[in-house]
Write a protein that holds these residues in place. Structure first.
Motif, mmCIF file in Angstrom:
data_model
loop_
_atom_site.group_PDB
_atom_site.id
_atom_site.type_symbol
_atom_site.label_atom_id
_atom_site.label_comp_id
_atom_site.label_asym_id
_atom_site.label_seq_id
_atom_site.Cartn_x
_atom_site.Cartn_y
_atom_site.Cartn_z
ATOM 1 N N SER A 2 8.323 -1.369 4.534
ATOM 2 C CA SER A 2 7.425 -1.407 3.376
ATOM 3 C C SER A 2 6.195 -0.567 3.726
ATOM 4 C CB SER A 2 7.047 -2.839 3.016
ATOM 5 O OG SER A 2 6.118 -3.342 3.918
ATOM 6 N N PHE A 3 5.704 0.142 2.742
ATOM 7 C CA PHE A 3 4.557 1.039 2.924
ATOM 8 C C PHE A 3 3.880 1.118 1.567
ATOM 9 C CE2 PHE A 3 2.253 4.985 3.106
ATOM 10 C CZ PHE A 3 1.952 5.225 4.448
ATOM 11 N N THR A 4 2.621 0.707 1.505
ATOM 12 C CA THR A 4 1.951 0.654 0.206
ATOM 13 C C THR A 4 0.861 1.716 0.091
ATOM 14 O OG1 THR A 4 2.270 -1.735 0.247
ATOM 15 C CG2 THR A 4 0.775 -0.874 -1.420
ATOM 16 N N ILE A 5 0.918 2.438 -1.012
ATOM 17 C CA ILE A 5 -0.158 3.387 -1.339
ATOM 18 C C ILE A 5 -0.923 2.784 -2.514
ATOM 19 C CG2 ILE A 5 -0.738 5.729 -2.067
ATOM 20 C CD1 ILE A 5 1.994 6.640 -1.002
ATOM 21 N N GLU A 97 10.933 -3.127 -0.270
ATOM 22 C CA GLU A 97 11.565 -2.260 0.715
ATOM 23 C C GLU A 97 11.573 -0.809 0.192
ATOM 24 O OE1 GLU A 97 13.332 -1.731 4.308
ATOM 25 O OE2 GLU A 97 12.291 -3.497 3.560
ATOM 26 N N GLY A 98 11.247 0.127 1.054
ATOM 27 C CA GLY A 98 11.351 1.534 0.658
ATOM 28 C C GLY A 98 10.037 2.172 0.243
ATOM 29 N N GLY A 99 8.963 1.382 0.141
ATOM 30 C CA GLY A 99 7.651 1.955 -0.164
ATOM 31 C C GLY A 99 7.279 1.874 -1.629
ATOM 32 N N ALA A 100 5.977 1.736 -1.883
ATOM 33 C CA ALA A 100 5.512 1.591 -3.266
ATOM 34 C C ALA A 100 4.146 2.251 -3.452
ATOM 35 C CB ALA A 100 5.408 0.107 -3.624
ATOM 36 N N VAL A 101 3.962 2.796 -4.635
ATOM 37 C CA VAL A 101 2.659 3.325 -5.047
ATOM 38 C C VAL A 101 2.190 2.468 -6.216
ATOM 39 C CG1 VAL A 101 1.377 5.345 -5.852
ATOM 40 C CG2 VAL A 101 3.512 5.667 -4.577
ATOM 41 N N LEU A 102 0.992 1.904 -6.113
ATOM 42 C CA LEU A 102 0.432 1.143 -7.241
ATOM 43 C C LEU A 102 -0.885 1.787 -7.630
ATOM 44 C CD1 LEU A 102 2.011 -1.084 -5.360
ATOM 45 C CD2 LEU A 102 0.993 -2.684 -6.968
ATOM 46 N N ASP A 103 -1.085 2.007 -8.912
ATOM 47 C CA ASP A 103 -2.387 2.517 -9.324
ATOM 48 C C ASP A 103 -3.039 1.565 -10.308
ATOM 49 O OD1 ASP A 103 -0.372 3.994 -11.226
ATOM 50 O OD2 ASP A 103 -2.303 4.337 -12.189
ATOM 51 N N GLY A 104 -4.375 1.464 -10.198
ATOM 52 C CA GLY A 104 -5.116 0.523 -11.047
ATOM 53 C C GLY A 104 -6.602 0.565 -10.759
ATOM 54 N N ARG A 105 -7.212 -0.620 -10.704
ATOM 55 C CA ARG A 105 -8.668 -0.698 -10.482
ATOM 56 C C ARG A 105 -9.013 -1.504 -9.223
ATOM 57 N NH1 ARG A 105 -7.553 1.636 -14.405
ATOM 58 N NH2 ARG A 105 -8.772 2.184 -16.258
ATOM 59 N N ASP A 106 -8.117 -2.427 -8.865
ATOM 60 C CA ASP A 106 -8.427 -3.376 -7.774
ATOM 61 C C ASP A 106 -7.295 -3.447 -6.754
ATOM 62 O OD1 ASP A 106 -6.492 -4.478 -9.413
ATOM 63 O OD2 ASP A 106 -7.235 -6.525 -9.217
ATOM 64 N N ILE A 107 -6.505 -2.389 -6.667
ATOM 65 C CA ILE A 107 -5.330 -2.456 -5.786
ATOM 66 C C ILE A 107 -5.767 -2.479 -4.310
ATOM 67 C CG2 ILE A 107 -3.086 -1.441 -5.210
ATOM 68 C CD1 ILE A 107 -3.401 -2.408 -8.133
ATOM 69 N N GLY A 108 -6.678 -1.582 -3.943
ATOM 70 C CA GLY A 108 -7.125 -1.530 -2.547
ATOM 71 C C GLY A 108 -8.084 -2.652 -2.177
ATOM 72 N N THR A 109 -8.745 -3.227 -3.166
ATOM 73 C CA THR A 109 -9.744 -4.260 -2.866
ATOM 74 C C THR A 109 -9.186 -5.678 -2.935
ATOM 75 O OG1 THR A 109 -10.408 -4.122 -5.185
ATOM 76 C CG2 THR A 109 -11.788 -2.942 -3.584
ATOM 77 N N VAL A 110 -8.314 -5.960 -3.921
ATOM 78 C CA VAL A 110 -7.865 -7.338 -4.156
ATOM 79 C C VAL A 110 -6.345 -7.513 -3.998
ATOM 80 C CG1 VAL A 110 -7.708 -9.176 -5.894
ATOM 81 C CG2 VAL A 110 -9.793 -7.805 -5.717
ATOM 82 N N ILE A 111 -5.592 -6.635 -4.639
ATOM 83 C CA ILE A 111 -4.128 -6.833 -4.651
ATOM 84 C C ILE A 111 -3.523 -6.517 -3.280
ATOM 85 C CG2 ILE A 111 -1.941 -6.147 -5.769
ATOM 86 C CD1 ILE A 111 -3.828 -7.655 -7.641
ATOM 87 N N CYS A 112 -3.885 -5.369 -2.709
ATOM 88 C CA CYS A 112 -3.299 -4.959 -1.424
ATOM 89 C C CYS A 112 -4.373 -4.486 -0.459
ATOM 90 C CB CYS A 112 -2.318 -3.807 -1.628
ATOM 91 S SG CYS A 112 -1.053 -4.104 -2.827
ATOM 92 N N PRO A 113 -5.218 -5.391 0.029
ATOM 93 C CA PRO A 113 -6.249 -4.949 0.978
ATOM 94 C C PRO A 113 -5.636 -4.398 2.272
ATOM 95 C CG PRO A 113 -6.581 -7.254 0.313
ATOM 96 C CD PRO A 113 -5.283 -6.824 -0.260
ATOM 97 N N GLU A 114 -4.331 -4.717 2.492
ATOM 98 C CA GLU A 114 -3.666 -4.238 3.708
ATOM 99 C C GLU A 114 -2.878 -2.947 3.480
ATOM 100 O OE1 GLU A 114 -4.366 -6.016 6.262
ATOM 101 O OE2 GLU A 114 -5.292 -7.597 5.076
ATOM 102 N N ALA A 115 -3.054 -2.309 2.333
ATOM 103 C CA ALA A 115 -2.268 -1.103 2.035
ATOM 104 C C ALA A 115 -2.431 -0.053 3.132
ATOM 105 C CB ALA A 115 -2.705 -0.524 0.690
#
Ligand code: DC
Length: 196
Positions: A2-5, A97-115
């Motif tokens: 897993s790899f989150t952007i 599995e396989g990696g994901a890109v999420l775009d929004g307003r709070d992805i790096g701060t609240v949803i995926c702080p570990e991205a």
């Protein structure tokens, strides 16, 4: 693997284009999280009930990309219970599995702080309004600028998960940058993190 952007930023800064390009290049799944709020906003009735019962077909409505849907989304997005109801879906998507890109307003701060990668994509309100106005192809530029400013204010000033860069986000200002240059820069950052 897993790899989150995580890609955050205000409306019409180029997040969507950059996210789609990265997903395509690296073979990752992409979630435009604004669509979740738009779907809740246009569903009508009690927004919390709409968020709790959101179904995949709700994300396929043809009217989700309109300015009105964006307005409605920004309003329901200020309700903490609505945001809470949408967290689990976004987190599950991010760690697939396989990696994901999420775009929004709070992805790096609240949803995926570990991205693994966090980008904050921005541009001046005037440039974003110009892009949105050209995209819509009708109406008056000043009206679009006023809407962009109103949406920025609502998204940045709300108490719960306001729009702001994560402390470790890489800033990408696209005001004077072509979209190709912005995509190339983003791709470089992801490649470096993947060790490619
Ligand atoms: O990215 P967009 O224009 O489709 O988003 C519409 C609205 O939804 C935006 O004004 C604020 C809200 N939103 C949010 O609060 N959090 C997200 N992760 C995505 C969107």
């Amino acid at each position: 693997m897993s790899f989150t952007i995580a890609i955050d930023g205000p409306a019409a800064a180029g997040k969507g284009t950059i996210s789609r390009a990265l997903a395509q290049e690296f073979g990752f799944a992409h979630l435009d999280t604004g669509l979740l709020y738009r779907a809740v906003g246009v569903k009508g009735g009690d927004p919390l009930k709409a968020a709790k019962t959101l179904a995949p077909e709700d994300l396929n409505r043809a009217d989700l990309r309109s300015m009105e849907a964006g307005e409605a989304a920004s309003r329901v997005a200020a309700i903490p219970e609505v945001r809470a109801a949408l967290i689990a879906f976004q987190r599950d998507f991010a760690r697939r599995e396989g990696g994901a890109v999420l775009d929004g307003r709070d992805i790096g701060t609240v949803i995926c702080p570990e991205a693994e990668v966090k980008l904050f994509v921005t541009a001046s309100p005037e440039m974003r309004a110009r892009r949105r106005w050209k995209e819509v192809g009708q109406g008056c530029y000043e009206d679009v600028l006023a809407q962009v400013r109103a949406r920025d204010a609502r998204d940045t000033e709300r108490a719960d998960a306001p729009l702001r860069p994560a402390a470790d986000a890489v800033m990408l200002d696209t005001t004077e940058m072509s979209i190709d240059a912005a995509v190339a820069k983003a791709s470089e950052i992801v490649s470096a993190r993947l060790g490619r």
